[in-house]
Write a protein that holds these residues in place. Structure first.
Motif, PDB file in Angstrom:
ATOM      1  N   GLU A   9      46.557  34.008  85.710  1.00 45.16           N
ATOM      2  CA  GLU A   9      46.668  33.696  87.134  1.00 45.16           C
ATOM      3  C   GLU A   9      45.285  33.639  87.783  1.00 45.16           C
ATOM      4  O   GLU A   9      45.013  32.765  88.608  1.00 45.16           O
ATOM      5  N   ASP A  10      44.402  34.554  87.403  1.00 41.89           N
ATOM      6  CA  ASP A  10      43.031  34.526  87.920  1.00 41.89           C
ATOM      7  C   ASP A  10      42.340  33.226  87.525  1.00 41.89           C
ATOM      8  O   ASP A  10      41.627  32.620  88.327  1.00 41.89           O
ATOM      9  N   PHE A  11      42.537  32.806  86.284  1.00 45.43           N
ATOM     10  CA  PHE A  11      41.935  31.564  85.811  1.00 45.43           C
ATOM     11  C   PHE A  11      42.443  30.373  86.609  1.00 45.43           C
ATOM     12  O   PHE A  11      41.665  29.524  87.051  1.00 45.43           O
ATOM     13  N   LYS A  12      43.763  30.330  86.818  1.00 41.35           N
ATOM     14  CA  LYS A  12      44.350  29.229  87.588  1.00 41.35           C
ATOM     15  C   LYS A  12      43.796  29.201  89.013  1.00 41.35           C
ATOM     16  O   LYS A  12      43.473  28.134  89.535  1.00 41.35           O
ATOM     17  N   ASP A  13      43.686  30.368  89.625  1.00 37.31           N
ATOM     18  CA  ASP A  13      43.154  30.441  90.984  1.00 37.31           C
ATOM     19  C   ASP A  13      41.699  29.978  91.034  1.00 37.31           C
ATOM     20  O   ASP A  13      41.291  29.262  91.946  1.00 37.31           O
ATOM     21  N   THR A  14      40.921  30.373  90.036  1.00 37.95           N
ATOM     22  CA  THR A  14      39.515  29.974  89.990  1.00 37.95           C
ATOM     23  C   THR A  14      39.375  28.466  89.821  1.00 37.95           C
ATOM     24  O   THR A  14      38.556  27.827  90.492  1.00 37.95           O
ATOM     25  N   VAL A  15      40.183  27.893  88.931  1.00 40.23           N
ATOM     26  CA  VAL A  15      40.148  26.438  88.734  1.00 40.23           C
ATOM     27  C   VAL A  15      40.568  25.733  90.016  1.00 40.23           C
ATOM     28  O   VAL A  15      39.951  24.738  90.419  1.00 40.23           O
ATOM     29  N   LYS A  16      41.592  26.252  90.678  1.00 35.53           N
ATOM     30  CA  LYS A  16      42.060  25.635  91.928  1.00 35.53           C
ATOM     31  C   LYS A  16      40.963  25.660  92.993  1.00 35.53           C
ATOM     32  O   LYS A  16      40.696  24.648  93.637  1.00 35.53           O
ATOM     33  N   ARG A  17      40.297  26.816  93.153  1.00 32.37           N
ATOM     34  CA  ARG A  17      39.220  26.907  94.146  1.00 32.37           C
ATOM     35  C   ARG A  17      38.065  25.978  93.801  1.00 32.37           C
ATOM     36  O   ARG A  17      37.514  25.298  94.666  1.00 32.37           O
ATOM     37  N   GLY A  18      37.703  25.932  92.516  1.00 30.55           N
ATOM     38  CA  GLY A  18      36.615  25.057  92.094  1.00 30.55           C
ATOM     39  C   GLY A  18      36.945  23.590  92.292  1.00 30.55           C
ATOM     40  O   GLY A  18      36.113  22.804  92.753  1.00 30.55           O
ATOM     41  N   ALA A  19      38.177  23.225  91.964  1.00 32.09           N
ATOM     42  CA  ALA A  19      38.598  21.830  92.127  1.00 32.09           C
ATOM     43  C   ALA A  19      38.623  21.439  93.594  1.00 32.09           C
ATOM     44  O   ALA A  19      38.217  20.337  93.961  1.00 32.09           O
ATOM     45  N   LEU A  20      39.096  22.344  94.449  1.00 30.61           N
ATOM     46  CA  LEU A  20      39.114  22.054  95.885  1.00 30.61           C
ATOM     47  C   LEU A  20      37.701  21.908  96.445  1.00 30.61           C
ATOM     48  O   LEU A  20      37.428  21.027  97.261  1.00 30.61           O
ATOM     49  N   SER A  21      36.782  22.749  95.968  1.00 25.26           N
ATOM     50  CA  SER A  21      35.402  22.664  96.466  1.00 25.26           C
ATOM     51  C   SER A  21      34.716  21.382  95.999  1.00 25.26           C
ATOM     52  O   SER A  21      33.792  20.909  96.646  1.00 25.26           O
ATOM     53  N   LEU A  22      35.173  20.833  94.868  1.00 33.32           N
ATOM     54  CA  LEU A  22      34.600  19.573  94.377  1.00 33.32           C
ATOM     55  C   LEU A  22      35.322  18.352  94.932  1.00 33.32           C
ATOM     56  O   LEU A  22      34.972  17.221  94.609  1.00 33.32           O
ATOM     57  N   GLY A  23      36.358  18.576  95.730  1.00 33.75           N
ATOM     58  CA  GLY A  23      37.077  17.475  96.358  1.00 33.75           C
ATOM     59  C   GLY A  23      38.148  16.852  95.487  1.00 33.75           C
ATOM     60  O   GLY A  23      38.555  15.720  95.728  1.00 33.75           O
ATOM     61  N   PHE A  24      38.625  17.574  94.479  1.00 32.52           N
ATOM     62  CA  PHE A  24      39.684  17.047  93.623  1.00 32.52           C
ATOM     63  C   PHE A  24      41.008  17.035  94.380  1.00 32.52           C
ATOM     64  O   PHE A  24      41.306  17.967  95.124  1.00 32.52           O
ATOM     65  N   ASN A  25      41.807  16.002  94.161  1.00 29.43           N
ATOM     66  CA  ASN A  25      43.151  15.997  94.734  1.00 29.43           C
ATOM     67  C   ASN A  25      44.107  16.671  93.743  1.00 29.43           C
ATOM     68  O   ASN A  25      43.696  17.122  92.669  1.00 29.43           O
ATOM     69  N   GLU A  26      45.369  16.736  94.097  1.00 25.33           N
ATOM     70  CA  GLU A  26      46.346  17.426  93.248  1.00 25.33           C
ATOM     71  C   GLU A  26      46.453  16.791  91.860  1.00 25.33           C
ATOM     72  O   GLU A  26      46.580  17.491  90.865  1.00 25.33           O
ATOM     73  N   ALA A  27      46.402  15.471  91.789  1.00 23.61           N
ATOM     74  CA  ALA A  27      46.529  14.789  90.494  1.00 23.61           C
ATOM     75  C   ALA A  27      45.342  15.108  89.590  1.00 23.61           C
ATOM     76  O   ALA A  27      45.515  15.390  88.394  1.00 23.61           O
ATOM     77  N   LYS A  28      44.141  15.087  90.154  1.00 25.51           N
ATOM     78  CA  LYS A  28      42.954  15.403  89.357  1.00 25.51           C
ATOM     79  C   LYS A  28      42.966  16.866  88.918  1.00 25.51           C
ATOM     80  O   LYS A  28      42.572  17.199  87.807  1.00 25.51           O
ATOM     81  N   ARG A  29      43.417  17.750  89.806  1.00 28.48           N
ATOM     82  CA  ARG A  29      43.482  19.175  89.456  1.00 28.48           C
ATOM     83  C   ARG A  29      44.503  19.403  88.354  1.00 28.48           C
ATOM     84  O   ARG A  29      44.258  20.173  87.421  1.00 28.48           O
ATOM     85  N   ALA A  30      45.631  18.713  88.425  1.00 26.13           N
ATOM     86  CA  ALA A  30      46.649  18.843  87.385  1.00 26.13           C
ATOM     87  C   ALA A  30      46.108  18.343  86.041  1.00 26.13           C
ATOM     88  O   ALA A  30      46.355  18.958  84.996  1.00 26.13           O
ATOM     89  N   ALA A  31      45.358  17.245  86.065  1.00 31.38           N
ATOM     90  CA  ALA A  31      44.766  16.720  84.832  1.00 31.38           C
ATOM     91  C   ALA A  31      43.741  17.703  84.268  1.00 31.38           C
ATOM     92  O   ALA A  31      43.658  17.897  83.051  1.00 31.38           O
ATOM     93  N   LEU A  32      42.978  18.323  85.156  1.00 33.75           N
ATOM     94  CA  LEU A  32      41.995  19.315  84.725  1.00 33.75           C
ATOM     95  C   LEU A  32      42.683  20.505  84.068  1.00 33.75           C
ATOM     96  O   LEU A  32      42.278  20.959  82.994  1.00 33.75           O
ATOM     97  N   MET A  33      43.744  21.002  84.691  1.00 33.39           N
ATOM     98  CA  MET A  33      44.480  22.132  84.117  1.00 33.39           C
ATOM     99  C   MET A  33      45.113  21.758  82.784  1.00 33.39           C
ATOM    100  O   MET A  33      45.124  22.557  81.852  1.00 33.39           O
ATOM    101  N   ALA A  34      45.621  20.538  82.676  1.00 33.97           N
ATOM    102  CA  ALA A  34      46.243  20.104  81.423  1.00 33.97           C
ATOM    103  C   ALA A  34      45.226  20.021  80.300  1.00 33.97           C
ATOM    104  O   ALA A  34      45.570  20.238  79.133  1.00 33.97           O
ATOM    105  N   SER A  35      43.972  19.736  80.634  1.00 30.68           N
ATOM    106  CA  SER A  35      42.955  19.641  79.588  1.00 30.68           C
ATOM    107  C   SER A  35      42.621  21.001  78.987  1.00 30.68           C
ATOM    108  O   SER A  35      42.063  21.078  77.893  1.00 30.68           O
ATOM    109  N   PHE A  36      42.963  22.088  79.676  1.00 34.96           N
ATOM    110  CA  PHE A  36      42.692  23.427  79.155  1.00 34.96           C
ATOM    111  C   PHE A  36      43.812  23.969  78.281  1.00 34.96           C
ATOM    112  O   PHE A  36      43.660  25.027  77.675  1.00 34.96           O
TER     113      PHE A  36
END
Length: 70
Positions: A9-36
């Motif tokens: 859960e900590d990892f997911k939250d960190t990825v979400k915060r990082g993706a939001l700070s980089l301007g990723f939308n939900e689709a890009k964030r989902a693709a990023l999470m799927a790559s892990f």
């Protein structure tokens, strides 16, 4: 099990915060999470297992014993 869940859960939250700070939308964030996601390797066929066993037992020692190969 609770420790693993908390870290996940900590990892997911960190990825979400990082993706939001980089301007990723939900689709890009989902693709990023799927790559892990770590996929379990497929089970090898009996033929492949036997072929690899043959290579390791008979051919690999022969190749390694010849000078200049490795």
């Amino acid at each position: 099990m609770a420790k693993v869940r908390d870290r996940t859960e900590d990892f997911k939250d960190t990825v979400k915060r990082g993706a939001l700070s980089l301007g990723f939308n939900e689709a890009k964030r989902a693709a990023l999470m799927a790559s892990f996601i770590i996929h379990k390797p497929r089970e090898r066929s009996h033929f492949t297992k036997a072929a690899l066993k043959t290579v390791y037992i008979y051919l690999l020692p022969c190749l390694l014993s010849q000078p200049g190969n490795f």
